[in-house]
Scaffold this active site. Structure first.
Site, short mmCIF file in Angstrom:
data_model
loop_
_atom_site.label_atom_id
_atom_site.label_comp_id
_atom_site.label_asym_id
_atom_site.label_seq_id
_atom_site.Cartn_x
_atom_site.Cartn_y
_atom_site.Cartn_z
N ASN A 253 -9.75 -0.46 -2.80
CA ASN A 253 -8.33 -0.30 -2.44
C ASN A 253 -7.48 -0.92 -3.54
O ASN A 253 -7.47 -2.14 -3.70
CB ASN A 253 -8.08 -0.97 -1.09
CG ASN A 253 -6.63 -0.87 -0.63
OD1 ASN A 253 -5.76 -0.49 -1.38
ND2 ASN A 253 -6.39 -1.23 0.62
N CYS B 176 0.81 -1.23 0.00
CA CYS B 176 0.00 0.00 0.00
C CYS B 176 0.84 1.27 0.00
O CYS B 176 0.40 2.30 -0.51
CB CYS B 176 -0.94 0.01 1.20
SG CYS B 176 -2.16 -1.33 1.17
N HIS C 168 -3.63 7.27 0.85
CA HIS C 168 -3.83 5.96 0.26
C HIS C 168 -5.27 5.54 0.50
O HIS C 168 -5.79 5.68 1.61
CB HIS C 168 -2.86 4.95 0.87
CG HIS C 168 -3.28 3.53 0.69
ND1 HIS C 168 -3.55 2.99 -0.55
CD2 HIS C 168 -3.52 2.54 1.60
CE1 HIS C 168 -3.91 1.72 -0.40
NE2 HIS C 168 -3.91 1.43 0.89
#
Length: 336
Positions: free
Chosen positions: A293, A115, A263
């Site tokens: 995501n 991530c 993020h």
């Protein structure tokens, strides 16, 4: 010493839209349950046979970024590719991009920081440019999660969150040190590595030979595992810390932030950070509602969209921040 600045951005997402209602046909879940916990309404998943892979999606995003940068592909001096989902175990997708774009034989580096991968890749690119080693660097974040997800009720806690897509940026040399990337900040805490992890295949615990020998249909080691609440609690703390670290480094205040692009892990995390820093809706950009995501791709996709929509203007202070598996986290402070 030079600064680096972004001169071109691009994104690519698959055409196939998968809604929460679509997932409810595959597993015991529903739209209300998913939106309440994550804020996600839909995501993009690559359809098998479409030709989209982690590398090819990265190439598509990169072509747009290079065109918008106004440079020729052979002006690219170096390639950095961030992903947790490479097309092959090795080699990584950086060299696939070099070949697909028919760029001269420049170096290609792969970043495996999940991530926070794009943040780490930006930091590497920034420092290469700062030292004068390279002038134009192509940075890509791309992910194909959907083909590796457990699309049953057993895997719903992870599967409903993740989507596919790619984003890219071209960084170049900037002689005015008041512009471009002002600083980058990177951290890790490996003691929590197994709180967000995909164990197999891996040389340490379960390699391909083990999986084939056991032939266990209930083996979950090759599906992602996430301790969601633990990750959430750590994320909101580390996000806050690393944003403040970047601001303090540059003698900036929270009020100086024109655009924060976190993020896109979970809308609830972004909303928590927004409330904590007392930022208004025009100061924070979220698109997880549409894409889920996309790990290393989430920040470059969001950054591209924010720029395309005119929400980032020359002179703006832009903050990028990420937290994820590892645990790793980081931030980038830029003057646009």
């Amino acid at each position: 010493m030079y600064n680096s600045k972004i001169i071109g951005l691009g994104k690519y997402v698959p055409d196939n839209v998968v809604t929460n209602d679509d997932l409810s046909k595959l597993m015991d879940t529903n739209d209300e349950w998913i939106q309440e916990r994550t804020g996600i309404k839909e995501r993009r998943w690559v359809e098998k046979g479409s030709g989209d892979t982690t590398a090819t999606m990265g190439v598509k995003a990169a072509k747009i970024a290079i065109e918008r940068a106004g440079i020729d592909k052979d002006d690219i001096d170096f390639i950095i590719f961030a992903t947790l989902s490479p097309d092959m175990y090795f080699p990584g997708p950086g060299v696939q991009v070099q070949h697909a774009l028919d760029i001269k034989t420049v170096g290609a580096l792969d970043v495996r920081n999940q991530c926070s991968g794009f943040i780490y890749a930006m930091s590497v690119a920034d420092n290469f440019i700062k030292t004068g080693m390279y002038k134009n660097i192509l940075v890509i974040g791309s992910e194909l999660h959907s083909h590796g997800m457990d699309k049953t009720t057993r895997g719903r806690g992870v599967t409903v969150i993740f989507g596919d897509g790619a984003g890219a940026a071209v960084l170049t040399r900037e002689e005015d040190n008041s512009k471009g990337v002002l600083s980058t900040h990177l951290h890790s805490q490996g003691e929590h590595a197994e709180e967000l992890v995909l164990i197999a295949p891996g040389m340490g615990k379960r390699w391909v030979n083990d999986i084939l020998a056991d032939n266990d249909p209930n083996d979950e080691s090759y599906f992602p595992h996430m301790n969601g609440q633990f990750v959430f609690k750590n994320a909101v703390v580390r996000f806050s810390e690393v944003i403040m670290e970047g601001l303090m480094k540059n003698n900036l205040q929270v009020d100086d932030i024109d655009m924060l692009i976190p993020h896109q892990a979970n809308l609830r995390i972004s909303q928590f950070i927004q409330r904590k820093f007392k930022l208004n809706d025009d100061q924070v950009f979220n698109n997880i509602q549409k894409y889920g995501n996309t790990t290393a791709a989430s920040i470059p996709i969001a950054l591209t969209e924010a720029w395309e929509e005119g929400k980032i203007k020359e002179g703006d202070t832009v903050v990028l921040a990420a937290f994820g598996s590892g645990f790793t986290w980081g931030s980038v402070i830029m003057k646009w």
